[in-house]
Design an enzyme around this catalytic site. Structure first.
Site, PDB file in Angstrom:
ATOM      1  CG  HIS A   1      16.288 -19.891  -8.474  1.00 30.02           C
ATOM      2  ND1 HIS A   1      16.366 -18.646  -7.913  1.00 30.02           N
ATOM      3  CD2 HIS A   1      17.555 -20.365  -8.523  1.00 30.02           C
ATOM      4  CE1 HIS A   1      17.635 -18.377  -7.640  1.00 30.02           C
ATOM      5  NE2 HIS A   1      18.384 -19.402  -8.005  1.00 30.02           N
TER       6      HIS A   1
ATOM      7  CD  GLU B   1      17.644 -15.217  -8.335  1.00 29.32           C
ATOM      8  OE1 GLU B   1      17.556 -15.536  -9.534  1.00 29.32           O
ATOM      9  OE2 GLU B   1      18.731 -15.126  -7.736  1.00 29.32           O
TER      10      GLU B   1
ATOM     11  N   GLY C   1      24.153 -15.029  -4.594  1.00 33.89           N
ATOM     12  CA  GLY C   1      24.620 -13.774  -5.189  1.00 33.89           C
ATOM     13  C   GLY C   1      25.173 -12.782  -4.184  1.00 33.89           C
TER      14      GLY C   1
ATOM     15  CE  LYS D   1      20.951 -16.792 -10.101  1.00 29.07           C
ATOM     16  NZ  LYS D   1      21.077 -16.219  -8.779  1.00 29.07           N
TER      17      LYS D   1
ATOM     18  CD  GLU E   1      20.339 -22.342  -5.618  1.00 26.44           C
ATOM     19  OE1 GLU E   1      21.430 -22.244  -6.177  1.00 26.44           O
ATOM     20  OE2 GLU E   1      19.317 -21.779  -6.025  1.00 26.44           O
TER      21      GLU E   1
ATOM     22  CB  SER F   1      28.317 -17.240  -2.996  1.00 24.43           C
ATOM     23  OG  SER F   1      27.419 -16.141  -3.031  1.00 24.43           O
TER      24      SER F   1
ATOM     25  CG  ASN G   1      20.157 -20.220 -12.426  1.00 22.88           C
ATOM     26  OD1 ASN G   1      19.654 -19.823 -13.480  1.00 22.88           O
ATOM     27  ND2 ASN G   1      19.659 -19.914 -11.233  1.00 22.88           N
TER      28      ASN G   1
HETATM   29  P1  PGA Z   1      25.024 -17.572  -7.173  1.00 23.26           P
HETATM   30  O1  PGA Z   1      23.563 -18.095  -7.574  1.00 23.26           O
HETATM   31  O2  PGA Z   1      25.975 -18.689  -7.488  1.00 23.26           O
HETATM   32  O3  PGA Z   1      25.255 -16.364  -8.035  1.00 23.26           O
HETATM   33  O4  PGA Z   1      24.991 -17.263  -5.715  1.00 23.26           O
HETATM   34  C1  PGA Z   1      23.164 -19.408  -7.329  1.00 23.26           C
HETATM   35  C2  PGA Z   1      21.724 -19.593  -7.758  1.00 23.26           C
HETATM   36  O5  PGA Z   1      20.913 -18.672  -7.538  1.00 23.26           O
HETATM   37  O6  PGA Z   1      21.353 -20.633  -8.312  1.00 23.26           O
END
Ligand code: PGA
Length: 250
Positions: free
Chosen positions: A94, A96, A172, A11, A166, A212, A9
């Protein structure tokens, strides 16, 4: 046996020229894997990603879509638009998007239905906040989110949905759920799907872990009984890291 699905992903990262060089470099490094490899890229990179990935085992996905087919929705992109250029997957809900862009369980459900209607495979994200986890509500939250996202789908559609568990506190942040915690949460999601749609469906549905995931922790996570893959943010932006995760079993 369920296949492992490793999805990046990106982003809001990567320009078209970076997309082309990343996929060109990545392709030979992941060509021999039996795992499924997906990159979910920004809208403006989709076309370049699709062209560069042609003839490779890398599949391309978007990171969001609108649930309506067309109309006066300035700035939105529909499922049929994505499908028309050859996109196969789409991330929906997601955290976010839920957190910053008002996505709700209801819009997630509408989008999942619209994705299937247009021949796209949805990657549906669910996950709890740290507060919800600490108050002992995590399992309830994630199973509810799952149930609501899948409402009204056929058994076959549910079996073809990819769910990404998640935990929001792990995205992140460098903090990962322990292997056992992640596996336990995913088992709870699978159990819920079993209760509603039966065992045949629940044993087919792919449930990824995200938050992560990186080369140093991926192997242990991906070897857990119920973790069928990863949704990878930060580590999907580097060829070395992402290919190492894809090749965790080689
Ligand atoms: P990350 O993000 O691996 O940077 O923690 C995962 C995601 O938001 O899909």
């Amino acid at each position: 046996m369920r296949r492992k699905v490793i999805a990046g992903n990106w982003k809001m990262n990567m320009l078209p020229n970076e997309t082309i060089s990343m996929i060109t470099e990545l392709a030979p490094k992941v060509k021999d894997t039996k795992n499924e490899v997906i990159l979910c890229v920004p809208y403006t990179d989709l076309f370049y990603a699709l062209l560069t990935a042609q003839g490779t085992n890398i599949k391309i996905g978007a990171q969001n879509m609108h649930f309506e087919e067309k109309g006066a929705y300035t700035g939105e992109i529909s499922g049929s638009m994505l499908r028309s250029i050859g996109v196969e997957y789409v991330i929906i809900g997601h955290s976010e998007r839920r957190q910053y862009f008002g996505e709700t369980d209801e819009t997630v459900n509408k989008k999942v239905k619209a994705a299937f209607k247009n021949g796209l495979k949805p990657i549906v994200c669910v996950g709890e906040t740290l507060e919800q986890r600490e108050s002992g509500k995590a399992f309830e939250i994630i199973t509810n989110q799952t149930q609501k996202a899948l409402e009204g789908l056929t058994e076959d559609q549910v079996a073809n949905t990819i769910i990404a568990y998640e935990p929001i506190w792990a995205i992140g942040t460098g903090k990962t759920a322990t292997n056992d915690d992640a596996n336990e949460s995913i088992k709870k999601i699978r159990k819920k799907i079993c209760q509603i749609y039966g065992q045949n469906v629940s044993e087919r549905v792919i449930i990824q872990y995200g938050g992560s995931m990186k080369p140093t922790n991926a192997k242990k996570l991906l070897e857990m009984s119920d973790i069928d893959g990863g949704l990878i943010g930060g580590a999907s932006l580097k060829v070395e890291d992402f290919s190492a995760i894809v090749n965790f079993d080689r």
